[in-house]
Design a protein around this motif. Structure first.
Motif, PDB file in Angstrom:
ATOM      1  N   ALA A 110       0.825  -1.211   0.000  1.00  0.00           N
ATOM      2  CA  ALA A 110       0.000   0.000   0.000  1.00  0.00           C
ATOM      3  C   ALA A 110       0.855   1.255   0.000  1.00  0.00           C
ATOM      4  O   ALA A 110       0.470   2.289  -0.576  1.00  0.00           O
ATOM      5  CB  ALA A 110      -0.941  -0.004   1.205  1.00  0.00           C
ATOM      6  N   ASN A 111       2.024   1.191   0.630  1.00  0.00           N
ATOM      7  CA  ASN A 111       2.902   2.356   0.693  1.00  0.00           C
ATOM      8  C   ASN A 111       3.423   2.785  -0.679  1.00  0.00           C
ATOM      9  O   ASN A 111       3.809   3.941  -0.865  1.00  0.00           O
ATOM     10  CB  ASN A 111       4.084   2.086   1.627  1.00  0.00           C
TER      11      ASN A 111
ATOM     12  N   SER B 213       2.226  11.411   1.625  1.00  0.00           N
ATOM     13  CA  SER B 213       1.720  12.260   2.691  1.00  0.00           C
ATOM     14  C   SER B 213       2.468  13.580   2.694  1.00  0.00           C
ATOM     15  O   SER B 213       3.689  13.599   2.491  1.00  0.00           O
ATOM     16  CB  SER B 213       1.884  11.565   4.050  1.00  0.00           C
ATOM     17  N   GLY B 214       1.746  14.680   2.892  1.00  0.00           N
ATOM     18  CA  GLY B 214       2.429  15.961   3.030  1.00  0.00           C
ATOM     19  C   GLY B 214       1.827  17.117   2.268  1.00  0.00           C
ATOM     20  O   GLY B 214       2.288  18.257   2.410  1.00  0.00           O
TER      21      GLY B 214
ATOM     22  N   THR C   2       4.704  22.041  -4.803  1.00  0.00           N
ATOM     23  CA  THR C   2       4.996  20.745  -4.199  1.00  0.00           C
ATOM     24  C   THR C   2       4.443  19.668  -5.126  1.00  0.00           C
ATOM     25  O   THR C   2       3.236  19.444  -5.178  1.00  0.00           O
ATOM     26  CB  THR C   2       4.353  20.615  -2.809  1.00  0.00           C
ATOM     27  N   PRO C   3       5.316  18.984  -5.879  1.00  0.00           N
ATOM     28  CA  PRO C   3       4.821  18.012  -6.858  1.00  0.00           C
ATOM     29  C   PRO C   3       4.584  16.637  -6.242  1.00  0.00           C
ATOM     30  O   PRO C   3       5.236  16.249  -5.265  1.00  0.00           O
ATOM     31  CB  PRO C   3       5.959  17.952  -7.878  1.00  0.00           C
ATOM     32  N   VAL C   4       3.645  15.902  -6.833  1.00  0.00           N
ATOM     33  CA  VAL C   4       3.467  14.487  -6.526  1.00  0.00           C
ATOM     34  C   VAL C   4       3.405  13.772  -7.868  1.00  0.00           C
ATOM     35  O   VAL C   4       2.333  13.509  -8.412  1.00  0.00           O
ATOM     36  CB  VAL C   4       2.190  14.217  -5.704  1.00  0.00           C
TER      37      VAL C   4
ATOM     38  N   ALA D  23       8.295  10.584  -9.338  1.00  0.00           N
ATOM     39  CA  ALA D  23       9.509  10.692  -8.533  1.00  0.00           C
ATOM     40  C   ALA D  23       9.200  10.653  -7.040  1.00  0.00           C
ATOM     41  O   ALA D  23      10.026  10.226  -6.237  1.00  0.00           O
ATOM     42  CB  ALA D  23      10.252  11.983  -8.874  1.00  0.00           C
ATOM     43  N   GLN D  24       8.006  11.119  -6.654  1.00  0.00           N
ATOM     44  CA  GLN D  24       7.614  11.127  -5.239  1.00  0.00           C
ATOM     45  C   GLN D  24       6.688   9.959  -4.875  1.00  0.00           C
ATOM     46  O   GLN D  24       6.626   9.554  -3.716  1.00  0.00           O
ATOM     47  CB  GLN D  24       6.895  12.438  -4.885  1.00  0.00           C
ATOM     48  N   LEU D  25       5.957   9.459  -5.858  1.00  0.00           N
ATOM     49  CA  LEU D  25       4.966   8.410  -5.609  1.00  0.00           C
ATOM     50  C   LEU D  25       5.152   7.307  -6.652  1.00  0.00           C
ATOM     51  O   LEU D  25       4.670   7.401  -7.781  1.00  0.00           O
ATOM     52  CB  LEU D  25       3.546   8.996  -5.686  1.00  0.00           C
TER      53      LEU D  25
END
Length: 226
Positions: free
Chosen positions: A59-60, A65-66, A82-84, A87-89
């Motif tokens: 799931a992670n 988060s953030g 603040t991108p998602v 690269a972050q997810l």
């Protein structure tokens, strides 16, 4: 009856040809370029990512988060993205979507920029934003709108666009983008802050200004708010 069958067969063959062309086309690029190479040991994946064995996923891998945390807008342009993206997810890989939070200080600006691989849809959560985009040559038509909380605006893929907070209070917006890796090209940074610099001879002719103006602009520190 025979002519009807012939027309049907011609139409079917034409549709089959069109669909074969559609499915034979190249996929949209997910990075700026991909240089062909014959040596596999020196190769990388186009996405720049390997795929995890699905049996090992958790799931992670699909969690971030953030986005409740405001970005630091104490910079020359007064905004912070603040991108998602992938690269972050990591779970976004191959899914073709991403997200961003954009914070604006009073009179903060998200400077004119483009996303080479994505359409952007923006919703304002707090404050007021003056937004717009410019169409491609030869019209270069400007579309603008003042947005309030709950308002939504869309910026077509690849077109230059901006967001500006013209008020004395902060503003917050969220953006959805139609790529796991939309990319961003901030116009001023790319033109005047490239490394190495673009020839002043090119820029003086392009902008029809004196070389001193170009020298001044190239000497600035072009802040990246992304």
């Amino acid at each position: 009856m025979i002519m009807t069958r012939i027309h049907f067969l011609v139409a079917t063959a034409t549709l089959a040809f069109v669909f074969s062309l559609a499915y034979a086309s190249d996929p949209s690029p997910l990075q700026d370029f991909c240089v062909a190479i014959d040596e596999p040991k020196a190769a990388v994946f186009v996405n720049g990512k390997f795929c995890k064995d699905p049996k090992l996923a958790s799931a992670n891998d699909f969690f971030f988060s953030g986005l409740n945390i405001p970005g630091n807008t104490s910079n020359p342009v007064g905004s912070f993205v603040t991108p998602v993206n992938v690269a972050q997810l990591a779970g976004l890989n191959t899914l073709g979507i991403s997200l961003a939070r954009i914070d604006f200080a009073p009179y903060g600006l998200n400077p004119p920029h483009t996303h080479p691989r994505a359409t952007e849809i923006l919703v304002v959560l707090e404050g007021t934003l003056y937004v717009g985009f410019v169409t491609s040559n030869p019209d270069n038509k400007l579309f603008t709108k003042v947005l309030y909380p709950g308002d939504v605006f869309v910026f077509p893929e690849g077109l230059i666009h901006f967001q500006f907070n013209g008020k004395k209070s902060n503003a917050v917006a969220f953006a959805g983008l139609s790529s796991q890796n939309p990319g961003v090209i901030t116009i001023a940074n790319a033109v005047f802050g490239s490394k190495p610099p673009i020839s002043a001879d090119v820029l003086t002719k392009a902008f029809q200004v004196d070389k001193k103006v170009i020298d001044h602009l190239q000497a600035q520190f072009w802040w990246d708010n992304n």
